[in-house]
Design a protein around this motif. Structure first.
Motif, PDB file in Angstrom:
ATOM      1  N   HIS A   1       3.804  10.870  -6.448  1.00 28.43           N
ATOM      2  CA  HIS A   1       3.621  10.705  -5.003  1.00 28.43           C
ATOM      3  C   HIS A   1       4.153  11.923  -4.236  1.00 28.43           C
ATOM      4  O   HIS A   1       3.477  12.479  -3.363  1.00 28.43           O
TER       5      HIS A   1
ATOM      6  N   HIS B   1       4.486  11.493   5.097  1.00 34.07           N
ATOM      7  CA  HIS B   1       5.269  11.432   3.859  1.00 34.07           C
ATOM      8  C   HIS B   1       6.694  11.944   4.072  1.00 34.07           C
ATOM      9  O   HIS B   1       7.637  11.356   3.543  1.00 34.07           O
TER      10      HIS B   1
ATOM     11  N   TRP C   1      -1.234   3.059   6.791  1.00 32.36           N
ATOM     12  CA  TRP C   1       0.221   2.945   6.917  1.00 32.36           C
ATOM     13  C   TRP C   1       0.595   1.754   7.794  1.00 32.36           C
ATOM     14  O   TRP C   1      -0.125   1.426   8.735  1.00 32.36           O
TER      15      TRP C   1
ATOM     16  N   ASP D   1       3.975   3.208   3.244  1.00 31.45           N
ATOM     17  CA  ASP D   1       2.716   3.780   2.756  1.00 31.45           C
ATOM     18  C   ASP D   1       1.911   2.676   2.067  1.00 31.45           C
ATOM     19  O   ASP D   1       2.382   2.086   1.096  1.00 31.45           O
TER      20      ASP D   1
ATOM     21  N   HIS E   1      -2.187   4.938  -3.873  1.00 29.88           N
ATOM     22  CA  HIS E   1      -1.366   5.875  -4.666  1.00 29.88           C
ATOM     23  C   HIS E   1       0.138   5.615  -4.488  1.00 29.88           C
ATOM     24  O   HIS E   1       0.936   6.074  -5.282  1.00 29.88           O
TER      25      HIS E   1
HETATM   26 MN   MN3 Z   1       1.267   8.484   0.119  1.00 34.96          MN
END
Ligand code: MN3
Length: 214
Positions: free
Chosen positions: A39, A87, A141, A176, A180
């Protein structure tokens, strides 16, 4: 800002992949070492690299007065810059369980009181986040944010790499919900991930952010 720097120095300032404030393995078993490595080291790094590439291409096109070409990179810049910001914000929003991860703010604190008046209980807040995650189609998100217009906390979602600041909100906490972010550990069990993730929320950081809100 980037444009000003570009004009002054001839090149745009590069975005940099930030270090995590903990080791890759420290959020385990919620987020395993493998998942965190991928990630942060692959997904987030790609947003950073692509953002730097597209800003440079945009900058070069503007330098040549080719705005038709430059415009082709605007959406890509927005997407990759959102990915980089979201992120970077996320890593700071989490903390290992043995480093106060998941410890709720004191009920008598400014944030504790705001959580109570806006959501009732933290259980209700968590349940609401799970419903939002379930309803979110595709990638995006979950955000807890401060709405400065009505002076209240809000729980909401953004699609893809959009950010709540684009909606006039001040971000306080993000989760998140791109696949992924959990697939390596949870496979398709997004609901379980949305339960467990709260045990590594860095409420201390959320409080620090909230303390700056009017
Ligand atoms: Mn992410």
């Amino acid at each position: 800002m980037i444009r000003i720097l570009s004009r002054k120095f001839g090149v745009a300032k590069k975005a940099v992949l930030p270090d995590l404030p903990y080791d890759y393995s420290e959020l385990s078993p919620v987020l395993t070492k493998d998942l965190m490595e991928t990630h942060h080291g692959k997904h987030h790094k790609k947003y950073v690299d692509d953002f730097n590439m597209f800003t440079e291409l945009h900058h070069n096109a503007v330098e040549k007065d080719d705005h038709s070409l430059a415009l082709k990179f605007v959406d890509k810049i927005k997407f990759t810059e959102g990915g980089h910001f979201n992120h970077s914000f996320l890593w700071e929003s989490m903390s290992p369980v043995n480093k106060h991860g998941g410890i709720l703010p004191d009920a008598t604190s400014k944030l504790g009181k705001a959580l109570k008046s806006n959501f009732g209980t933290t259980e209700a807040l968590i349940e609401r986040s799970q419903d939002l995650a379930k309803d979110l189609q595709g990638s995006g998100w979950i955000w807890m944010a401060w709405d400065p217009k009505v002076k209240s906390l809000i729980l909401t979602t953004t699609k893809n790499q959009d950010t709540v600041s684009q909606l006039g909100l001040e971000p306080l906490l993000n989760i998140d919900v791109w696949e992924h972010a959990f697939y390596l550990t949870y496979l398709n069990r997004k609901d379980k991930y949305m339960q467990d993730i709260w045990s590594v929320v860095n409420w201390k950081k959320v409080e620090e952010r909230f303390s700056k809100m009017a």
